[in-house]
Design an enzyme around this catalytic site. Structure first.
Site, mmCIF file in Angstrom:
data_model
loop_
_atom_site.group_PDB
_atom_site.id
_atom_site.type_symbol
_atom_site.label_atom_id
_atom_site.label_comp_id
_atom_site.label_asym_id
_atom_site.label_seq_id
_atom_site.Cartn_x
_atom_site.Cartn_y
_atom_site.Cartn_z
ATOM 1 N N ASP A 150 0.837 -1.192 0.000
ATOM 2 C CA ASP A 150 0.000 0.000 0.000
ATOM 3 C C ASP A 150 0.880 1.254 0.000
ATOM 4 O OD1 ASP A 150 -2.317 1.811 0.724
ATOM 5 O OD2 ASP A 150 -3.313 -0.116 0.987
ATOM 6 N N HIS A 225 -3.683 5.939 3.591
ATOM 7 C CA HIS A 225 -4.362 4.746 3.084
ATOM 8 C C HIS A 225 -3.726 3.459 3.605
ATOM 9 C CE1 HIS A 225 -5.819 1.877 -0.023
ATOM 10 N NE2 HIS A 225 -6.796 2.724 -0.236
ATOM 11 N N SER A 555 -11.056 -0.815 -0.918
ATOM 12 C CA SER A 555 -9.772 -0.779 -0.198
ATOM 13 C C SER A 555 -9.953 -1.119 1.272
ATOM 14 C CB SER A 555 -9.138 0.612 -0.299
ATOM 15 O OG SER A 555 -8.431 0.787 -1.481
#
Length: 772
Positions: A150, A225, A555
């Site tokens: 990520d 994220h 996600s």
């Protein structure tokens, strides 16, 4: 020199410089697939061989050239080959080398951007999970390692505290990378590894030629994220967690006792295949048990799909791979990451909401959602404006940057249509124009789905139907007004779960005979850890700092399944990745908490397996599924052979030559998969064989019930399976018969259910008619 002569002199100079620029060799990143077994013995390692192959191209090593070192990565596990910076002619020359299988341009991928454990049933008063004591499962989880590819990690997050964790498993071969803003000492017994891979990103963005240099090469998460996904999968317990007061409670990941290794492969411009492949390559070598990738691109044949190729190498080594399905719903056939050896995860809602309200001057009060956390707009209604799209200013209705006239907006609430630019950016545009509030109104494209956002000004998001009513009010009232208010956090929302409208849908256009997505998990308004390098909205102007954030996307659902897979791995260490996948799929549920079939947020209609796959995961039941559909690497190769790929294309995926395709399925759908996708194309009968393995009790007996549309006849033989011992395998055959006139309906859905008093093993079935 006369003016005319001067003009022609400079014109000639410009033309000369332009032609010289045109002749300069423009370089791009290429991924080079090598015939691994062709390595001459003179080279000690594959890396030496790859370097020599590159040097044979006589590539310049001018120290002034930012790309003076053309060699980016050497892949040894996830891929056989390397990534290099080449111009087009060099790539063509390299392709003529007999040892080169193929050369591909670097591919661009996108990120698919506390209540969850209770919603999934992970925290029970009895401490029992279908016969597994929580303490025993926690102990076993200590040995499971989740690799998250990520945007990196914020190691100081409380979600990565290692209190009570024993020493790191001795088999771990990973490392914590040092960087200017990341000291390896920040890793611990929870966050056991952190690496970064940026050469593909730098090559694509022209590193050394501008602002891109400001992004430090480091595993540190400057986006948020990666911290969010990693803590969702395996974050430690954190008491009194909330996002600016919303969703207060104890935050924890799905497998809070498992270990985390972060691989930063995504940067400001996105994620590049060469970097992703390097991260997968390293994670496999480091010894992860689960790989979690909340990113993806468009669909492509498996031999051109970087993630599919890397995932094949991982699954071959017993590593479970979970990937997000994508955020391109509700459009059909919009899936990413559809290889059958990957767990493809869609998104659904939780039973938690963040209500907000818009009260209009006509006394009507409409409900929406918001995560706004400021002082609000008081208790007096203010003027409400909406700039309906016109030829002169079509962008004002959707509140694009620079589209709003401050003289018309100052001190007012603005209606912004959803679409084109980011939802939080619309609020910024309104605020910069002097507006004091926003109603974010869905259009036909976004339907009734509501996603809460952390806006910079008071803002309420509403669905299309409410949005249309508010827009009508503004156009018909001479003095429209609105007052926005906020309701905090509400639990036990019904119905839930609901399939998120943004969640990508089937059918699977790469292999129509494999049903995707596999399952859905929580992916809307998820609270998890956050990076303190960025505000919760992600906007540059957002200077707020928070340890947790609430986000939505596949996600977010992907790491839920990654963490659950880690728990199943801990409970059943000998299970293969396909057995774990089967357990999660066949025990999933298809009814919400109001006992209605799952609904679709796009239009509130009943959802289908093209949207929810096998259904919503049920981890308690997955721990004891009774039966599993297992598949080996050999089965996947047989599947690839049935796609009529040539030997070199198959070699690209399985990374060994001499693959024998004398054995192939008559139909790709013959793969021993936990779901069915039936395509009636030119024939009315489709027959599939499946094999079930008993992972429940000895002496188990199962009976079958087949369900389908009236246009299809379904015959299952045998209709009863008797398993005398644990580990025993039994075969059954299903014959699907399309009845005359069925082609008038283009698709339909059903199920195959094997059950006894203890277990229900359910497989969804999708039907499609073409050319009948």
């Amino acid at each position: 020199m006369g003016s005319v002569s001067t003009f022609f002199f400079f014109l000639l100079l410009i033309i000369t410089l332009f032609s010289q620029c045109q002749s300069l060799p423009f370089k791009k990143t290429y991924i080079v697939h090598m015939k691994d077994h062709d390595k001459p013995t003179v080279y000690p390692t594959h890396h030496d061989w790859y370097s020599s192959t590159l040097q044979s191209l006589s590539i310049s090593t001018d120290s002034d050239d930012i790309d003076s070192d053309p060699f980016l990565y050497s892949y040894t596990t996830a891929y056989n080959g390397f990534a290099a910076s080449l111009n087009e002619q060099q790539a063509k020359t390299l392709l003529q080398n007999d040892a080169v299988l193929g050369i591909y341009e670097d591919t661009f991928y996108h990120l698919h951007t506390t209540r969850t454990p209770q919603f999934l049933g992970l925290e029970t008063e009895t401490g029992l999970w279908e016969g597994h004591r929580t303490q025993e499962l926690d102990q076993a989880s200590h040995d499971v390692i989740i690799g998250v590819l990520d945007t990196g990690v914020w190691p100081e997050s409380l979600s990565f505290n290692d209190n009570g964790l024993p020493q790191i498993p001795t088999r771990w071969r990973g490392a914590c990378e040092n960087a200017p803003d990341f000291n390896s000492s920040v890793c611990n017994r929870k966050l056991i590894g952190a690496r970064s891979f940026s050469r593909g990103f730098h090559m694509a963005s022209g590193y050394g030629k501008g602002d891109k240099d400001k992004e430090i090469v480091s595993p540190r998460d400057s986006d948020g994220h990666g911290t969010h996904t990693a803590s969702t999968a395996a974050g430690s317990h954190v008491g009194n967690a909330s996002f600016l007061g919303y969703a207060a409670g104890t935050a924890r990941g799905m497998a809070p006792q498992a270990r985390v290794a972060a691989y930063k492969v995504c940067w400001t411009d996105g994620c590049f295949a060469s970097d992703i492949l390097a991260g997968m390559d390293r994670a496999i070598q480091d010894g992860v048990d689960v790989l979690s990738l909340s990113l993806g691109g468009g669909s492509a044949p498996y031999f051109h799909d970087t993630i599919a190729i890397g995932a094949f190498a991982a699954v071959e080594r017993g590593i479970f791979v979970s990937c997000s399905a994508g955020n391109s719903g509700p459009t059909k056939a919009s899936l990413a990451n559809v290889a059958p050896w990957i767990m493809t995860v869609g998104a659904g809602t939780l039973d938690r909401d963040f209500p907000a309200y818009a009260t209009l001057g006509n006394k009507k009060r409409f409900s929406g959602v918001s995560l706004y956390s400021g002082k609000g707009m008081g208790n007096k209604p203010v003027s409400l404006v909406y700039f309906k799209g016109s030829n002169s200013n079509q962008s004002a209705s959707i509140c694009l940057a620079g589209s709003l006239n401050p003289d018309l907006v100052r001190g007012k609430v603005v209606i912004c249509d959803r679409g084109i630019n980011a939802r939080v950016e619309k609020g910024k545009v309104v605020k910069e124009a002097g507006g004091i509030g926003m109603i974010l109104a869905n259009t036909v494209a976004s339907g009734e789905e509501l996603v809460a956002d952390s806006h910079l000004l008071p803002a309420v998001a509403v669905g299309r139907i409410v949005g249309d009513e508010i827009r009508e009010y503004v156009s018909s009232d001479s003095n429209p007004t609105a007052l926005l208010s906020f309701g905090g956090t509400v639990l036990n929302v019904r119905p839930s779960p609901v399939v998120a409208a943004f969640s990508s849908r089937g059918p699977n256009m790469i292999t129509k005979e494999i049903l995707k997505p596999d399952v859905i998990g929580p992916g809307v308004n998820i609270l998890a850890g956050w990076s303190e390098a960025v505000g919760p909205s992600g906007l540059v102007e957002d200077t707020r700092k928070t340890q947790f954030n609430i986000m939505s996307g596949t996600s977010m659902s992907c790491p839920h399944i990654s963490g659950l897979a880690a728990l199943l791995k801990a409970a059943h260490p000998t299970w293969s990745p396909s057995a774990i996948k089967s357990a999660l799929m066949t025990t999933a549920y298809i009814h919400d908490n109001s006992k209605s079939p799952l609904r679709d947020a796009a239009d509130r209609s009943f959802s289908t397996p093209w949207a929810h796959g096998a259904g919503h995961v049920n981890p308690q039941k997955a721990l004891s599924p009774g039966l599993v559909y297992d598949a080996s690497t050999r089965d996947y190769i047989t599947f690839l052979c049935s796609l009529n790929y040539n030997p070199e294309q198959i070699q690209l995926i399985v990374k060994r030559r001499g693959v024998n395709c004398t054995r192939k399925f008559s139909n790709p759908g013959q793969l021993n998969y936990p779901s069915f996708s039936i395509v009636f194309s030119g024939k009315r009968v489709v027959r599939y064989t499946r094999i079930l393995t008993n992972v429940g009790e000895a002496g188990s007996v199962y009976n079958v019930v087949a369900d389908g549309p009236s246009t299809v006849g379904i015959i299952v033989k045998p209709s009863r399976l008797v398993f005398e011992k644990v580990g025993e395998r039994k075969r059954y055959t299903v014959t699907f018969v399309s009845k005359k006139g069925a082609g008038a309906v283009r698709n339909g859905f059903g199920s195959i259910l094997w059950s006894n008093a203890q277990h229900q093993v359910r497989s969804p079935v999708a039907f499609a008619w073409t050319n009948l």
